[in-house]
Design an enzyme around this catalytic site. Sequence first.
Site, PDB file in Angstrom:
ATOM      1  N   SER A   3       0.857  -1.196   0.000  1.00 54.38           N
ATOM      2  CA  SER A   3       0.000   0.000   0.000  1.00 54.38           C
ATOM      3  C   SER A   3       0.883   1.233   0.000  1.00 54.38           C
ATOM      4  O   SER A   3       2.062   1.169   0.420  1.00 54.38           O
ATOM      5  CB  SER A   3      -0.874   0.002   1.260  1.00 54.38           C
ATOM      6  OG  SER A   3      -1.450   1.280   1.475  1.00 54.38           O
ATOM      7  N   TYR A  22      -1.169  -1.215  10.422  1.00 51.36           N
ATOM      8  CA  TYR A  22      -1.272  -1.355   8.956  1.00 51.36           C
ATOM      9  C   TYR A  22      -0.005  -0.817   8.290  1.00 51.36           C
ATOM     10  O   TYR A  22       0.546  -1.449   7.381  1.00 51.36           O
ATOM     11  CB  TYR A  22      -2.505  -0.591   8.481  1.00 51.36           C
ATOM     12  CG  TYR A  22      -2.882  -0.775   7.026  1.00 51.36           C
ATOM     13  CD1 TYR A  22      -3.356  -1.995   6.548  1.00 51.36           C
ATOM     14  CD2 TYR A  22      -2.804   0.287   6.131  1.00 51.36           C
ATOM     15  CE1 TYR A  22      -3.728  -2.157   5.223  1.00 51.36           C
ATOM     16  CE2 TYR A  22      -3.183   0.146   4.803  1.00 51.36           C
ATOM     17  CZ  TYR A  22      -3.643  -1.079   4.352  1.00 51.36           C
ATOM     18  OH  TYR A  22      -4.018  -1.229   3.035  1.00 51.36           O
TER      19      TYR A  22
HETATM   20  N1  LIG Z   1      -8.847  -0.392  -1.502  1.00 54.01           N
HETATM   21  C1  LIG Z   1      -7.821   0.427  -1.320  1.00 54.01           C
HETATM   22  O1  LIG Z   1      -7.960   1.680  -1.383  1.00 54.01           O
HETATM   23  C2  LIG Z   1      -6.449  -0.138  -1.056  1.00 54.01           C
HETATM   24  C3  LIG Z   1      -5.365   0.749  -1.037  1.00 54.01           C
HETATM   25  C4  LIG Z   1      -4.086   0.257  -0.810  1.00 54.01           C
HETATM   26  C5  LIG Z   1      -3.881  -1.100  -0.622  1.00 54.01           C
HETATM   27  N2  LIG Z   1      -4.951  -1.928  -0.634  1.00 54.01           N
HETATM   28  C6  LIG Z   1      -4.672  -3.356  -0.410  1.00 54.01           C
HETATM   29  O2  LIG Z   1      -5.314  -4.135  -1.392  1.00 54.01           O
HETATM   30  C7  LIG Z   1      -5.579  -5.430  -0.862  1.00 54.01           C
HETATM   31  C8  LIG Z   1      -7.033  -5.796  -1.149  1.00 54.01           C
HETATM   32  O3  LIG Z   1      -7.879  -4.848  -0.541  1.00 54.01           O
HETATM   33  P1  LIG Z   1      -9.342  -4.545  -1.107  1.00 54.01           P
HETATM   34  O4  LIG Z   1      -9.483  -3.068  -1.120  1.00 54.01           O
HETATM   35  O5  LIG Z   1      -9.598  -5.326  -2.340  1.00 54.01           O
HETATM   36  O6  LIG Z   1     -10.222  -5.074   0.117  1.00 54.01           O
HETATM   37  P2  LIG Z   1     -11.492  -6.084   0.161  1.00 54.01           P
HETATM   38  O7  LIG Z   1     -12.043  -5.992   1.533  1.00 54.01           O
HETATM   39  O8  LIG Z   1     -12.404  -5.816  -0.975  1.00 54.01           O
HETATM   40  O9  LIG Z   1     -10.821  -7.505  -0.067  1.00 54.01           O
HETATM   41  C9  LIG Z   1      -9.976  -8.068   0.904  1.00 54.01           C
HETATM   42  C10 LIG Z   1     -10.271  -9.551   0.997  1.00 54.01           C
HETATM   43  O10 LIG Z   1      -9.425 -10.125   2.001  1.00 54.01           O
HETATM   44  C11 LIG Z   1     -10.193 -11.097   2.685  1.00 54.01           C
HETATM   45  N3  LIG Z   1      -9.586 -11.393   3.991  1.00 54.01           N
HETATM   46  C12 LIG Z   1      -9.626 -10.660   5.133  1.00 54.01           C
HETATM   47  N4  LIG Z   1      -9.003 -11.310   6.125  1.00 54.01           N
HETATM   48  C13 LIG Z   1      -8.539 -12.479   5.606  1.00 54.01           C
HETATM   49  C14 LIG Z   1      -7.815 -13.577   6.132  1.00 54.01           C
HETATM   50  N5  LIG Z   1      -7.443 -13.623   7.417  1.00 54.01           N
HETATM   51  N6  LIG Z   1      -7.518 -14.606   5.302  1.00 54.01           N
HETATM   52  C15 LIG Z   1      -7.902 -14.568   4.011  1.00 54.01           C
HETATM   53  N7  LIG Z   1      -8.599 -13.574   3.456  1.00 54.01           N
HETATM   54  C16 LIG Z   1      -8.911 -12.532   4.252  1.00 54.01           C
HETATM   55  C17 LIG Z   1     -11.577 -10.501   2.780  1.00 54.01           C
HETATM   56  O11 LIG Z   1     -12.567 -11.482   3.050  1.00 54.01           O
HETATM   57  C18 LIG Z   1     -11.722  -9.853   1.408  1.00 54.01           C
HETATM   58  O12 LIG Z   1     -12.292 -10.729   0.465  1.00 54.01           O
HETATM   59  C19 LIG Z   1      -5.206  -5.362   0.613  1.00 54.01           C
HETATM   60  O13 LIG Z   1      -3.927  -5.919   0.797  1.00 54.01           O
HETATM   61  C20 LIG Z   1      -5.189  -3.881   0.916  1.00 54.01           C
HETATM   62  O14 LIG Z   1      -4.340  -3.541   1.985  1.00 54.01           O
HETATM   63  C21 LIG Z   1      -6.231  -1.500  -0.846  1.00 54.01           C
END
Ligand SMILES: NC(=O)c1ccc[n+]([C@@H]2O[C@H](COP(=O)([O-])OP(=O)(O)OC[C@H]3O[C@@H](n4cnc5c(N)ncnc54)[C@H](O)[C@@H]3O)[C@@H](O)[C@H]2O)c1
Length: 245
Positions: free
Chosen positions: A137, A150
């Site tokens: 991130s 985080y």
């Molecule tokens: N959305 C953003 O703005 C953003 C920005 C920077 C980084 N990210 C990163 O992108 C990645 C995905 O995030 P997203 O926005 O798609 O979120 P999201 O909530 O849509 O998807 C995350 C998924 O992880 C799963 N999850 C949670 N805990 C878990 C566990 N213990 N074991 C297995 N699965 C688990 C959830 O069920 C979910 O399906 C993450 O690593 C997040 O830190 C997202």
Amino acid sequence: MKRVVCITGAGHGIGAATANAFAEQGDDVVVTDIDGAAAERVAREITERGGSATGHRLDVASDEEWAALSAALRAGGRAPAVIVNNAFRNVVAPAHELDSAGWHSTLDVSLGSIYRSMHTFHDTLTAARGSMVNVSSVHALLAWPGHPAYAAAKGGIVALTRQLSLDYAPEVRVNAVLPGSVNTRVWDGMDDDGVAAAEMQASLRRFAEPAEIASVIVFLAGEGASYVTGVSVPVDGGQTSSLYS
Ligand SMILES: NC(=O)c1ccc[n+]([C@@H]2O[C@H](COP(=O)([O-])OP(=O)(O)OC[C@H]3O[C@@H](n4cnc5c(N)ncnc54)[C@H](O)[C@@H]3O)[C@@H](O)[C@H]2O)c1
């Protein structure tokens, strides 16, 4: 060439988009998530479009569940050549309000999972001359209020990516992406002002769609990136390139 690609946290958001992107180029996708029903739904949607995928429950913080997934895949002749570590947890609170459970679970899910994935599948990645892509991130580079666990996890992913890229070279390439603000459910609770502020922080003045992160992950895992390893690539619309907002 068709590869077995295992993605964590792929029931929603960026992980689901990444599963679809690999499937669209013909790979065999192992869709995993702690939400097993969501993983199975994503896999079913891929197979209904003619792609190859299966859905599995995997809590990335569980050694036992990694071992069970490994046994099931190996028994089925589906040794992963590519791992995408995407699952995360984020307990938002400044350090003095963050309890020990919140600290440890955020680190264990978001960072410990990457250790577990290599511990479990180093041999299959090596045999396949495969690749790992870790989802970090912009929090690895810049601080926002109230995200100590985080930020530590996401910064740790950058260092661990570099470390694994050395330890498993030359057979396995290991890289990371650093998304900025991406249009997934994690923003559902944010008010309009918060969304507008996040949009303004990016030079491109908008959120990314999950597919715009997935396409970079697919690139890093593929032949086009055959001389790229140990790097962490911002995919943030310029959010970390400028102080202007
Ligand atoms: N959305 C953003 O703005 C953003 C920005 C920077 C980084 N990210 C990163 O992108 C990645 C995905 O995030 P997203 O926005 O798609 O979120 P999201 O909530 O849509 O998807 C995350 C998924 O992880 C799963 N999850 C949670 N805990 C878990 C566990 N213990 N074991 C297995 N699965 C688990 C959830 O069920 C979910 O399906 C993450 O690593 C997040 O830190 C997202």
